[in-house]
Scaffold this active site. Structure first.
Site, short mmCIF file in Angstrom:
data_model
loop_
_atom_site.label_atom_id
_atom_site.label_comp_id
_atom_site.label_asym_id
_atom_site.label_seq_id
_atom_site.Cartn_x
_atom_site.Cartn_y
_atom_site.Cartn_z
N HIS A 183 -6.56 -7.11 -0.23
CA HIS A 183 -6.69 -5.65 -0.38
C HIS A 183 -5.97 -5.20 -1.65
CE1 HIS A 183 -6.95 -6.58 4.00
NE2 HIS A 183 -8.06 -5.91 3.85
N ASP A 208 -3.15 -10.59 -2.26
CA ASP A 208 -3.63 -10.07 -0.98
C ASP A 208 -5.07 -9.60 -1.19
OD1 ASP A 208 -2.30 -8.63 1.74
OD2 ASP A 208 -4.14 -7.73 0.97
N HIS A 217 0.81 -1.22 0.00
CA HIS A 217 0.00 0.00 0.00
C HIS A 217 0.84 1.28 0.00
CE1 HIS A 217 -3.60 -2.28 0.55
NE2 HIS A 217 -3.33 -2.66 1.76
N ASP A 231 -4.97 -12.71 3.60
CA ASP A 231 -6.13 -12.17 4.31
C ASP A 231 -7.45 -12.40 3.56
OD1 ASP A 231 -4.66 -8.79 4.02
OD2 ASP A 231 -4.92 -10.37 2.51
C1 LIG Z 1 -12.07 1.15 9.07
C2 LIG Z 1 -11.07 2.25 9.13
N1 LIG Z 1 -11.31 3.46 9.65
N2 LIG Z 1 -10.21 4.19 9.56
C3 LIG Z 1 -10.08 5.58 10.02
C4 LIG Z 1 -9.24 3.43 8.98
C5 LIG Z 1 -7.84 3.88 8.72
C6 LIG Z 1 -9.80 2.19 8.68
N3 LIG Z 1 -9.27 1.07 8.06
N4 LIG Z 1 -8.07 0.97 7.72
C7 LIG Z 1 -7.54 -0.17 7.17
C8 LIG Z 1 -8.28 -1.31 6.87
C9 LIG Z 1 -7.66 -2.43 6.32
C10 LIG Z 1 -6.29 -2.40 6.06
C11 LIG Z 1 -5.66 -3.61 5.47
C12 LIG Z 1 -4.36 -3.67 5.15
C13 LIG Z 1 -3.83 -4.89 4.52
O1 LIG Z 1 -3.91 -5.99 5.00
N5 LIG Z 1 -3.29 -4.76 3.33
O2 LIG Z 1 -2.88 -5.83 2.64
C14 LIG Z 1 -5.56 -1.26 6.37
C15 LIG Z 1 -6.18 -0.16 6.93
ZN LIG Z 2 -4.27 -7.17 2.96
#
Ligand SMILES: Cc1nn(C)c(C)c1/N=N/c1ccc(/C=C/C(=O)NO)cc1
Ligand SMILES: [Zn+2]
Length: 368
Positions: A180, A178, A141, A266
């Site tokens: 995401h 992944d 990311h 995931d």
């Molecule tokens: C809900 C929510 N609310 N807020 C403020 C935030 C910042 C939220 N989610 N953030 C996320 C949600 C999922 C990931 C996965 C990463 C991964 O495994 N990548 O491969 C990263 C951040």
């Molecule tokens: Zn992921």
């Protein structure tokens, strides 16, 4: 079959603190302190399973080295690196407020990036046939000027750029399994027709509003980014159909000199950060398909870099299954949860999943 394996205990020391899972704990918002979802457990336990089953004895251990500033700056801006350097004594956040790190985190992040570089170089040099870099923090990311989604440095984008620079590898395909969207890798090569990025992910989980099938790359790179957002609940049937009808045909049209896989697990049925149903057996088949594609297209040159996957009990079985395939293990270690997950309803391909696959399938023909 020789499989390079990168792991270092320091990957388990990357401290993501006591967020309430994703957000900073805050009693005013009802957010009780709890470990961050991106903590050491799942990845450390992958390594422990690889050791405990004896699989580690069939692997060629590759020691990671820290990525250099020069390598990091192949992808990142000087400002991004400077911000991470400045925060290295105190700790801080990679950039989005949900990606905390402790003191010395940049040293560990450099070792993660360097571990992926080492894994890719070893394959290109023929030191090993294929490789698996079990690294942390993840990278797919991270953008050139900001970290996000638990990622500080764009591990795979930097490794791809590094082997192109140091070994003249021309055409590299990055397949991101992944759950995401691999937004950072896609952005790094947005306008580059010599790097194909393919991401199969759950529709709009993270980053928000990212990973649409309409995201195709820009300029000379148009057509060399491929996105397949799948609906929540997609299991082995949907993922294997996506592999058969989109990912493998794209690789065959692109004809890479090297395949790099963003290996996140995931999409498993019990992951806290997504809603898919891919089992260890499903990941084993995906790994097999990618290894076979590498054998057909680029003399088997394929390197895997660990990304996400957060359930500490089940992710080890998913990653272990893929590493077994790379190492040519005939009798796979049994996934004790597999029967249960395989019997869940609608594991087979569903019509709405096929519709999503068809939308991406149409775009494969445009890969030059
Ligand atoms: C809900 C929510 N609310 N807020 C403020 C935030 C910042 C939220 N989610 N953030 C996320 C949600 C999922 C990931 C996965 C990463 C991964 O495994 N990548 O491969 C990263 C951040
Ligand atoms: Zn992921």
């Amino acid at each position: 079959m020789s499989t390079g394996y990168v792991y270092h205990e320091l990957y388990g020391w990357h401290d993501t603190g006591t967020h309430a899972g994703l957000l900073p704990a805050d009693p005013r918002r009802g957010l009780q302190p709890f470990r961050h979802f991106e903590n050491a457990e799942a990845k450390r336990r992958v390594h422990e399973l690889v050791v405990a089953t004896g699989l580690v004895d069939r692997l060629t251990r590759l020691a990671p080295r820290p990525a250099t500033d020069e390598e990091i700056l192949l992808v990142h801006t000087p400002g991004h690196l400077a911000r991470l350097v400045a925060a290295n004594d105190t700790g801080g956040d990679a950039g989005d407020g949900g990606s905390p790190f402790g003191p010395g985190a940049l040293d560990i992040a450099r070792l993660a990036t360097g571990g992926v570089i080492r894994a890719a170089e070893a394959v290109v040099d023929g030191e090993v046939d294929n490789s698996y870099a079990l690294v942390r923090p993840p990278g797919h990311h991270a953008l050139s000027d900001v970290g996000m989604g638990f990622c500080m440095l764009a591990n795979i984008a930097i490794a791809v750029s590094a082997v192109r620079a140091s070994r003249g590898v021309e055409r590299i395909a990055v397949v991101d399994i992944d759950v995401h969207h691999g937004n950072g890798t896609q952005a790094a090569f947005e306008d580059d027709p010599n790097v194909l990025t393919v991401s199969v992910h759950q529709d709009r989980v993270f980053p928000p509003d990212s990973g649409f099938v309409t995201e195709r790359g820009t300029g000379a790179g148009h057509g060399y980014a491929l996105n397949l957002p799948l609906p929540p609940g997609t299991g082995n049937g949907g993922y294997l159909e996506a592999m058969r009808r989109v990912v493998l045909p794209a690789l065959h049209r692109f004809r890479p000199d090297l395949i790099v896989v963003a290996a996140g697990f995931d999409a498993n049925p019990v992951d806290p950060l997504a809603r898919m149903m891919v089992t260890a057996g499903g990941y084993r088949q995906i790994g097999r398909m990618l290894l076979d594609a590498a054998a057909e297209l680029c003399d088997g040159r394929i390197a895997f870099a660990h990304e996400g996957g957060y359930d500490p009990v089940y992710v080890p079985f998913c990653a272990h299954a893929v590493i077994e395939v790379l190492a040519g293990v005939e009798q796979p270690f049994e996934d004790p949860f597999g029967v249960n997950f395989d019997n869940q309803g609608q594991q087979e391909l569903q019509p709405h999943q096929e519709t999503a696959i068809e939308a991406a399938e149409k775009l494969v023909a445009e890969i030059g």
